[in-house]
Design an enzyme around this catalytic site. Structure first.
Site: not given
Ligand SMILES: CC(C)(COP(=O)(O)OP(=O)(O)OC[C@H]1O[C@@H](n2cnc3c(N)ncnc32)[C@H](O)[C@@H]1OP(=O)(O)O)[C@@H](O)C(=O)NCCC(=O)NCCSC(=O)CC(=O)O
Length: 464
Positions: A168, A409
């Site tokens: 990580h 896939d």
């Molecule tokens: C901070 C967040 C979790 C908050 O997510 P939220 O969904 O609440 O908020 P948001 O503003 O991003 O999105 C609001 C709405 O727009 C949609 N939306 C926004 N951007 C999108 C995109 N690029 N693709 C698809 N949907 C998207 C969301 O699905 C949601 O709709 P709806 O409500 O319909 O869904 C996210 O923004 C984020 O950063 N996610 C990525 C987290 C990440 O990288 N995790 C991995 C960690 S590393 C780890 O853990 C190790 C590993 O994985 O290997």
């Protein structure tokens, strides 16, 4: 529960990047950024991709599947050269860095298992440690650690799995899953000998200059120093083999459907503790808020313990200016909230309490920016680690419902099941798009058995 399963190692090898490019560098380094330094000493992320191929024979596996996977892995590594290298911290260097040469390769073990493929890929309860033989280990010493390790396991007559362990400090979830998709993309090409190129959305960007520190605190150095203070000066890059809580945990998967989300939203609005606020009730916020209240309730107790809720936010589009979605490395922050468990335990309002917490944290990123409070972001975790056992309940999230993992896939169909194995070290949860429900979210859980049973007994019954 079957714990007499046998995993036989068939081959241990190293796959090197293909050299079929004029741009192949002789020896290079990449510095760690402030986002990488934040994750120093965090255990690696372990993920398993299962592929269901009924009637898969050992002969077909070794003559068709394995050679294609190996060849395409080598082609993929050519695009992701640092992954074949290692994290290094020689005694004379002020900071660790990534080093890679043309001779480096990624460790790949090939194995065969007689474990119950359908049980391990189902949603029902099984022991967390049953997945451990399917996961590879990073090689490490005091001054060097490999960045990635892979294990491909044949389940004769059932399918195969690909286990990936990622360091990580070098790779975040976005980069690791982009690497897997790139490997799958190149493997799936029909004429594999001629398909070396990746589409733009899978082409990594290695430029470190795009990551700037606007805080004036030199966060990369600050985070490393905070880690060294916490570990009493332990600079070692040795990756811990501690299985954490896993030996006492069982796993299960729960799914929340779009219909559930509709009802959940209505429920939070009706129970919201402060209806004047505009809540951010994304499917992510609803899922984390709801599952957090379920997990805390399932543990039970008086409710005066601390509940720490934390999740990772991807910052690629949140930086000013935004950086490429395919930036290679860590680019995330971890907002956290510390409350008393009783807030989540309230029968009527626990879910709304959790959803509001997540909503506030996501909104905070937008309103205050990702560097707000950056210098103190690790402090709560170090402070909580000092608390007495049982007095803190951590809820953290691995993965994301945005990674589209089931679409990974390799040419033999979409993934049959994807799990984050490493959630069992620290009772984290994992999130992914649902395999079965369009626009649904599936949540991987690793809990003590009685808590898991309590949770599954009531899951969604209070909102649906
Ligand atoms: C901070 C967040 C979790 C908050 O997510 P939220 O969904 O609440 O908020 P948001 O503003 O991003 O999105 C609001 C709405 O727009 C949609 N939306 C926004 N951007 C999108 C995109 N690029 N693709 C698809 N949907 C998207 C969301 O699905 C949601 O709709 P709806 O409500 O319909 O869904 C996210 O923004 C984020 O950063 N996610 C990525 C987290 C990440 O990288 N995790 C991995 C960690 S590393 C780890 O853990 C190790 C590993 O994985 O290997």
């Amino acid at each position: 529960m079957a714990s007499s399963c046998i995993v036989k190692i068939l081959e241990t090898t190293e796959i090197k990047p293909s050299t079929e490019s004029p741009n192949f560098a002789s020896e290079s380094t990449l510095p760690l950024t402030l986002f990488d330094a934040y994750w120093f000493q965090i255990p690696p992320v372990e993920r398993l991709f299962f592929y269901n191929l009924n009637d898969l024979t050992p002969a077909d596996f070794s003559s068709e599947i394995l050679p294609k996977l190996k060849h395409s892995l080598s082609l993929t590594l050519h695009h992701y050269l640092p992954i074949a290298g290692s994290l290094k911290w020689p005694s004379h260097a002020p900071k660790p860095f990534i080093s890679y040469t043309p001779n480096n390769g990624v460790s790949l073990t090939v194995a065969q298992s007689n474990a119950d493929f359908h049980r391990l890929t189902g949603n029902g309860i099984y022991e967390a440690v049953e997945l451990h033989p399917l996961i590879p280990h990073l090689k490490s010493s005091d001054d060097s650690a490999s960045i990635l390790a892979l294990r491909i396991t044949l389940f004769p007559g059932k399918g195969f799995s690909i286990g990936i362990t990622a360091h990580h400090t070098v790779l975040d979830g976005k980069t690791t899953t982009m690497f897997m998709k790139s490997w799958a993309y190149l493997c799936k090409q029909r004429n594999i000998q001629n398909s070396h190129q990746l589409p733009p959305e899978l082409t990594p960007v290695f430029d470190r200059d795009v990551i700037r520190d606007p805080t004036g605190f030199d966060l990369d150095v600050l985070y490393l120093n905070q880690w060294l203070t916490y570990t009493i000066g332990n600079k070692s890059l040795k990756v811990s083999t501690d299985k954490g809580a896993a030996p006492n945990l069982v796993r299960a998967t729960v799914t929340i459907t779009p219909e559930d989300f509709k009802k959940m939203r209505e429920k939070v609005f009706s129970k919201s503790l402060d209806t004047s606020k505009t809540l951010h009730l994304s499917t992510f916020a609803l899922t984390l808020g709801y599952v957090s209240s379920c997990i805390v309730k399932a543990r039970g107790g008086a409710g005066d313990r601390i509940a720490c809720l934390a999740f990772t936010a991807d910052c690629r589009s949140r930086l000013d200016p935004p950086i490429s979605e395919t930036y290679f490395g860590n680019c995330n922050v971890v907002p956290s909230d510390i409350s008393k468990a009783r807030g989540y335990m309230d029968f009527e309002n626990g879910f709304a309490f959790g959803a509001e917490k997540v909503s506030n944290m996501v909104k905070g990123l937008k309103e205050k920016g990702v560097f707000e409070g950056a210098k103190d972001r690790l402090t709560p975790f170090f402070e909580l680690a000092k608390e007495a056992a049982g007095s803190v309940q951590m809820i953290t999230v691995a993965g994301s419902p945005r990674f589209d993992l089931y679409e990974t896939d390799f040419g033999w169909g979409r993934a049959w099941k994807v799990v984050v194995v490493s959630i069992d070290k620290n009772e984290a949860i994992s999130m992914a798009e649902s395999r079965d429900e369009k626009r649904g979210i599936e949540v991987g859980l690793a809990l003590k058995k009685p808590e898991m049973e309590r949770l599954l007994n009531v899951f969604l019954k209070d909102v649906v």
